[in-house]
Enzyme design. Sequence first.
Site, PDB file in Angstrom:
ATOM      1  N   CYS A  73       5.894   6.079   4.466  1.00 55.96           N
ATOM      2  CA  CYS A  73       4.688   5.374   4.002  1.00 55.96           C
ATOM      3  C   CYS A  73       4.099   6.019   2.757  1.00 55.96           C
ATOM      4  O   CYS A  73       3.175   5.469   2.153  1.00 55.96           O
ATOM      5  CB  CYS A  73       3.637   5.339   5.114  1.00 55.96           C
ATOM      6  SG  CYS A  73       4.218   4.482   6.576  1.00 55.96           S
ATOM      7  N   HIS A 132       4.938   0.120  -0.310  1.00 54.69           N
ATOM      8  CA  HIS A 132       5.710  -0.766   0.577  1.00 54.69           C
ATOM      9  C   HIS A 132       4.753  -1.849   1.063  1.00 54.69           C
ATOM     10  O   HIS A 132       3.531  -1.706   0.944  1.00 54.69           O
ATOM     11  CB  HIS A 132       6.307   0.008   1.754  1.00 54.69           C
ATOM     12  CG  HIS A 132       5.279   0.607   2.648  1.00 54.69           C
ATOM     13  ND1 HIS A 132       4.658   1.820   2.368  1.00 54.69           N
ATOM     14  CD2 HIS A 132       4.713   0.164   3.795  1.00 54.69           C
ATOM     15  CE1 HIS A 132       3.779   2.083   3.306  1.00 54.69           C
ATOM     16  NE2 HIS A 132       3.781   1.098   4.191  1.00 54.69           N
ATOM     17  N   GLU A 168      -1.193  -4.300  11.398  1.00 54.03           N
ATOM     18  CA  GLU A 168      -0.319  -3.924  10.288  1.00 54.03           C
ATOM     19  C   GLU A 168       1.096  -4.413  10.568  1.00 54.03           C
ATOM     20  O   GLU A 168       1.819  -4.860   9.678  1.00 54.03           O
ATOM     21  CB  GLU A 168      -0.326  -2.404  10.119  1.00 54.03           C
ATOM     22  CG  GLU A 168       0.335  -1.918   8.858  1.00 54.03           C
ATOM     23  CD  GLU A 168      -0.002  -0.460   8.625  1.00 54.03           C
ATOM     24  OE1 GLU A 168      -0.828  -0.178   7.750  1.00 54.03           O
ATOM     25  OE2 GLU A 168       0.540   0.402   9.341  1.00 54.03           O
ATOM     26  N   HIS A 227       0.841  -1.201   0.000  1.00 56.26           N
ATOM     27  CA  HIS A 227       0.000   0.000   0.000  1.00 56.26           C
ATOM     28  C   HIS A 227       0.875   1.250   0.000  1.00 56.26           C
ATOM     29  O   HIS A 227       2.078   1.195   0.215  1.00 56.26           O
ATOM     30  CB  HIS A 227      -0.999   0.013   1.168  1.00 56.26           C
ATOM     31  CG  HIS A 227      -0.403   0.306   2.520  1.00 56.26           C
ATOM     32  ND1 HIS A 227      -1.164   0.664   3.609  1.00 56.26           N
ATOM     33  CD2 HIS A 227       0.873   0.300   2.974  1.00 56.26           C
ATOM     34  CE1 HIS A 227      -0.399   0.850   4.663  1.00 56.26           C
ATOM     35  NE2 HIS A 227       0.846   0.638   4.306  1.00 56.26           N
ATOM     36  N   HIS A 247       3.245  -5.083   3.763  1.00 62.42           N
ATOM     37  CA  HIS A 247       3.030  -5.588   5.128  1.00 62.42           C
ATOM     38  C   HIS A 247       2.502  -7.017   5.054  1.00 62.42           C
ATOM     39  O   HIS A 247       1.810  -7.376   4.098  1.00 62.42           O
ATOM     40  CB  HIS A 247       1.984  -4.763   5.879  1.00 62.42           C
ATOM     41  CG  HIS A 247       2.389  -3.362   6.156  1.00 62.42           C
ATOM     42  ND1 HIS A 247       3.299  -3.034   7.141  1.00 62.42           N
ATOM     43  CD2 HIS A 247       2.024  -2.193   5.584  1.00 62.42           C
ATOM     44  CE1 HIS A 247       3.461  -1.724   7.167  1.00 62.42           C
ATOM     45  NE2 HIS A 247       2.699  -1.171   6.227  1.00 62.42           N
ATOM     46  N   ASP A 274      -5.077 -10.336  -0.841  1.00 57.01           N
ATOM     47  CA  ASP A 274      -3.779 -11.009  -0.711  1.00 57.01           C
ATOM     48  C   ASP A 274      -2.917 -10.851  -1.970  1.00 57.01           C
ATOM     49  O   ASP A 274      -3.375 -11.082  -3.080  1.00 57.01           O
ATOM     50  CB  ASP A 274      -4.002 -12.499  -0.425  1.00 57.01           C
ATOM     51  CG  ASP A 274      -2.720 -13.205   0.000  1.00 57.01           C
ATOM     52  OD1 ASP A 274      -1.870 -12.558   0.658  1.00 57.01           O
ATOM     53  OD2 ASP A 274      -2.569 -14.392  -0.323  1.00 57.01           O
ATOM     54  N   HIS A 275      -1.665 -10.459  -1.765  1.00 60.21           N
ATOM     55  CA  HIS A 275      -0.689 -10.246  -2.840  1.00 60.21           C
ATOM     56  C   HIS A 275      -1.173  -9.206  -3.845  1.00 60.21           C
ATOM     57  O   HIS A 275      -0.945  -9.320  -5.043  1.00 60.21           O
ATOM     58  CB  HIS A 275      -0.332 -11.566  -3.540  1.00 60.21           C
ATOM     59  CG  HIS A 275       0.575 -12.439  -2.719  1.00 60.21           C
ATOM     60  ND1 HIS A 275       0.203 -12.940  -1.503  1.00 60.21           N
ATOM     61  CD2 HIS A 275       1.836 -12.872  -2.943  1.00 60.21           C
ATOM     62  CE1 HIS A 275       1.188 -13.646  -0.993  1.00 60.21           C
ATOM     63  NE2 HIS A 275       2.202 -13.618  -1.836  1.00 60.21           N
TER      64      HIS A 275
HETATM   65 NI    NI Z   1       2.424   0.704   5.686  1.00 60.36          NI
END
Ligand code: NI
Length: 263
Positions: free
Chosen positions: A162, A168, A251, A143, A170, A206-207
């Site tokens: 961020c 980046h 997160e 995100h 998580h 997901d992914h």
């Molecule tokens: Ni983040």
Amino acid sequence: MIRLTREVRFALNEMPGSDLARDGRHNRWSCWPRMVGVRPYVRLRVTLSGELNPSTGYLCNIKLVDDLVQETVVETLSMHASRGKQASELTAIAFAALSEKLPEEVKLENVELVLTPYLKYSKKSEDEKMSRVTQQFEFSATHRLHCEHLSDEENRRIFGKCNNPNGHGHNYVVEVTVDVDDQQQDINVMVELETAVMSEVIDRFDHKNLNVEVEQFASLNPTVENIAGVIWDLLDGKFVSSQLANVRVYETPKTWADYSNLK
Ligand code: NI
């Protein structure tokens, strides 16, 4: 109000009459499970409330909780588990057993049966014919925290790293909690829960790049708070055998958000 929680750890399914069952030390030393043999290992979290003893500063001596669990819960739960009782019933049985034995001045607020690091059942009242189930799921996603209505400079100032234009990632952890009527079968609740979370959340997130590939974040900043809210909206109303009660999204192990109807 002061609450005190004690976690007692033990193994289920001691065979009645076996050497290990007779020798309680194997299943109670410092409240850790016994160290030989292979049996289901569970944790029981007992939450109490009440007045503090002005002399000791104790709400309740934790040794009393340990002893009560060992004396009234371990063998009973083992017996019921071996007879096929479901986890929600075991939680209710533990609640009733402890409620009966605790001193009058102490109120039993909640009993939580932790079956695995990812699944737990809890009960907060004998009168309320409900239990609460929490199951953990996970997904990995990219995100970027960015608001179109802010300038690039403001975005960088507020969101820092961020706001990296290329995003980046998580490894998100999602805990979904539902309220379940005691009449329901655990298996129905769990199948419905896992099916809905898979189709509504995991398959969708997901992914993926949340900003680019998930329509809910096309114009919504994918903060952990907003992710929790979006997951709530995706799951709300999807269950027949239970009622959505809380969505928690981690997160990182240090940052998480809850979205709930809990008081
Ligand atoms: Ni983040």
